[in-house]
Design a protein around this motif. Structure first.
Motif, PDB file in Angstrom:
ATOM      1  N   UNK A  50       0.828  -1.207   0.000  1.00 14.46           N
ATOM      2  CA  UNK A  50       0.000   0.000   0.000  1.00 14.46           C
ATOM      3  C   UNK A  50       0.865   1.261   0.000  1.00 14.46           C
ATOM      4  N   UNK A  51       1.935   1.256   0.785  1.00 17.63           N
ATOM      5  CA  UNK A  51       2.843   2.409   0.824  1.00 17.63           C
ATOM      6  C   UNK A  51       3.521   2.593  -0.531  1.00 17.63           C
ATOM      7  N   UNK A  58       1.937   9.593  -5.499  1.00 18.21           N
ATOM      8  CA  UNK A  58       2.357  10.929  -5.047  1.00 18.21           C
ATOM      9  C   UNK A  58       3.309  11.621  -6.014  1.00 18.21           C
ATOM     10  N   UNK A  59       3.998  10.880  -6.856  1.00 18.27           N
ATOM     11  CA  UNK A  59       5.022  11.475  -7.727  1.00 18.27           C
ATOM     12  C   UNK A  59       4.467  12.647  -8.526  1.00 18.27           C
ATOM     13  N   UNK A  60       3.323  12.497  -9.164  1.00 17.52           N
ATOM     14  CA  UNK A  60       2.750  13.559  -9.998  1.00 17.52           C
ATOM     15  C   UNK A  60       1.437  14.107  -9.447  1.00 17.52           C
ATOM     16  N   UNK A  61       1.206  13.912  -8.173  1.00 17.01           N
ATOM     17  CA  UNK A  61      -0.052  14.350  -7.564  1.00 17.01           C
ATOM     18  C   UNK A  61      -0.181  15.873  -7.652  1.00 17.01           C
ATOM     19  N   UNK A  62      -1.275  16.364  -8.259  1.00 17.12           N
ATOM     20  CA  UNK A  62      -1.476  17.822  -8.329  1.00 17.12           C
ATOM     21  C   UNK A  62      -1.639  18.429  -6.929  1.00 17.12           C
ATOM     22  N   UNK A  63      -1.321  19.706  -6.775  1.00 12.83           N
ATOM     23  CA  UNK A  63      -1.352  20.334  -5.454  1.00 12.83           C
ATOM     24  C   UNK A  63      -2.733  20.356  -4.791  1.00 12.83           C
ATOM     25  N   UNK A  64      -3.796  20.253  -5.567  1.00 17.49           N
ATOM     26  CA  UNK A  64      -5.141  20.282  -4.984  1.00 17.49           C
ATOM     27  C   UNK A  64      -5.593  18.934  -4.429  1.00 17.49           C
ATOM     28  N   UNK A  65      -4.754  17.904  -4.583  1.00 15.11           N
ATOM     29  CA  UNK A  65      -5.128  16.553  -4.169  1.00 15.11           C
ATOM     30  C   UNK A  65      -4.128  15.977  -3.187  1.00 15.11           C
ATOM     31  N   UNK A  86      -6.279   5.915  -1.308  1.00 10.70           N
ATOM     32  CA  UNK A  86      -7.323   6.760  -1.895  1.00 10.70           C
ATOM     33  C   UNK A  86      -6.733   8.114  -2.269  1.00 10.70           C
ATOM     34  N   UNK A  87      -7.214   8.666  -3.381  1.00 11.93           N
ATOM     35  CA  UNK A  87      -6.837  10.020  -3.804  1.00 11.93           C
ATOM     36  C   UNK A  87      -8.044  10.922  -3.574  1.00 11.93           C
TER      37      UNK A  87
END
Length: 195
Positions: A50-51, A58-65, A86-87
């Motif tokens: 899971x980690x 997380x590598x390309x996660x937009x700042x709003x998420x 979950x995102x």
């Protein structure tokens, strides 16, 4: 002589609703799926996977998420599942349970006791709630697989991808998961465990 406090015992019920969850100890990890109370007990191997998935997301996660693990999502009176990953919208970073409307992706990692629940029960619950993308990672076979489901216009999940190789997607943003590397990692951890 003092008497040790008794641990609270959850009341027995054949059907649970979110209204009943207040009867549980606050620190008890649970999920509610189709009125059934589930108290998971994941292994370290499961949590390690899971980690790894969280880190890939997380590598390309937009700042709003925000990507999180083991977070309750309120869906309806009979359902408050805890996806393995979950995102969600960042504005819910300090909230539990999270409103399902703001979940872009739910991920479940199959364990020997969760196969049917992850592939069928939770898939229906997440689809009915409108979670656009659902991943099921199966580490129980020689080669780990990832199945990406997307919500169809009819409101049911359709298989978008099923692979045991490098998984690359644009949903919910650009993500790649190296399944052969995760399979090798799992094998290495299990080999050390058997020594």
């Amino acid at each position: 002589m003092t008497v040790a406090p008794m641990l609270p015992i959850p009341p027995e019920r054949s059907e649970w609703t979110v209204d009943d969850l207040g009867d549980l100890p606050e620190d008890l990890p649970y999920e509610l799926v189709n009125g059934r109370l589930i108290v998971p007990s994941p292994t370290a191997l499961h949590q390690d996977l899971c980690v790894e998935l969280l880190l890939a997301l997380r590598v390309n996660c937009p700042p709003d998420y925000l990507v999180s693990i083991d977070l309750s999502m309120r869906i309806d009176r009979r359902n408050e599942p805890r996806p393995d990953v979950v995102a969600i919208r960042r504005e819910h970073a300090n909230r539990s349970p999270v409103p399902v409307e703001d979940a872009l992706l739910a991920v479940e990692v199959i364990s020997p006791t969760s196969t049917f629940r992850d592939l069928y029960d939770k898939a229906k619950v997440y689809a009915h709630a409108g979670v656009h993308t659902y991943w099921v990672v199966d580490p129980l076979h020689e080669k780990m697989t990832l199945t990406e489901y997307t919500l169809s216009p009819s409101g049911e999940y359709e298989v978008a991808t099923h692979t045991e190789d490098l998984f690359v997607t644009e949903r919910p943003w650009k993500v790649s998961v190296d399944l052969p590397a995760l399979t090798a990692r799992r094998a290495g951890l299990l080999a050390r465990d058997e020594e």
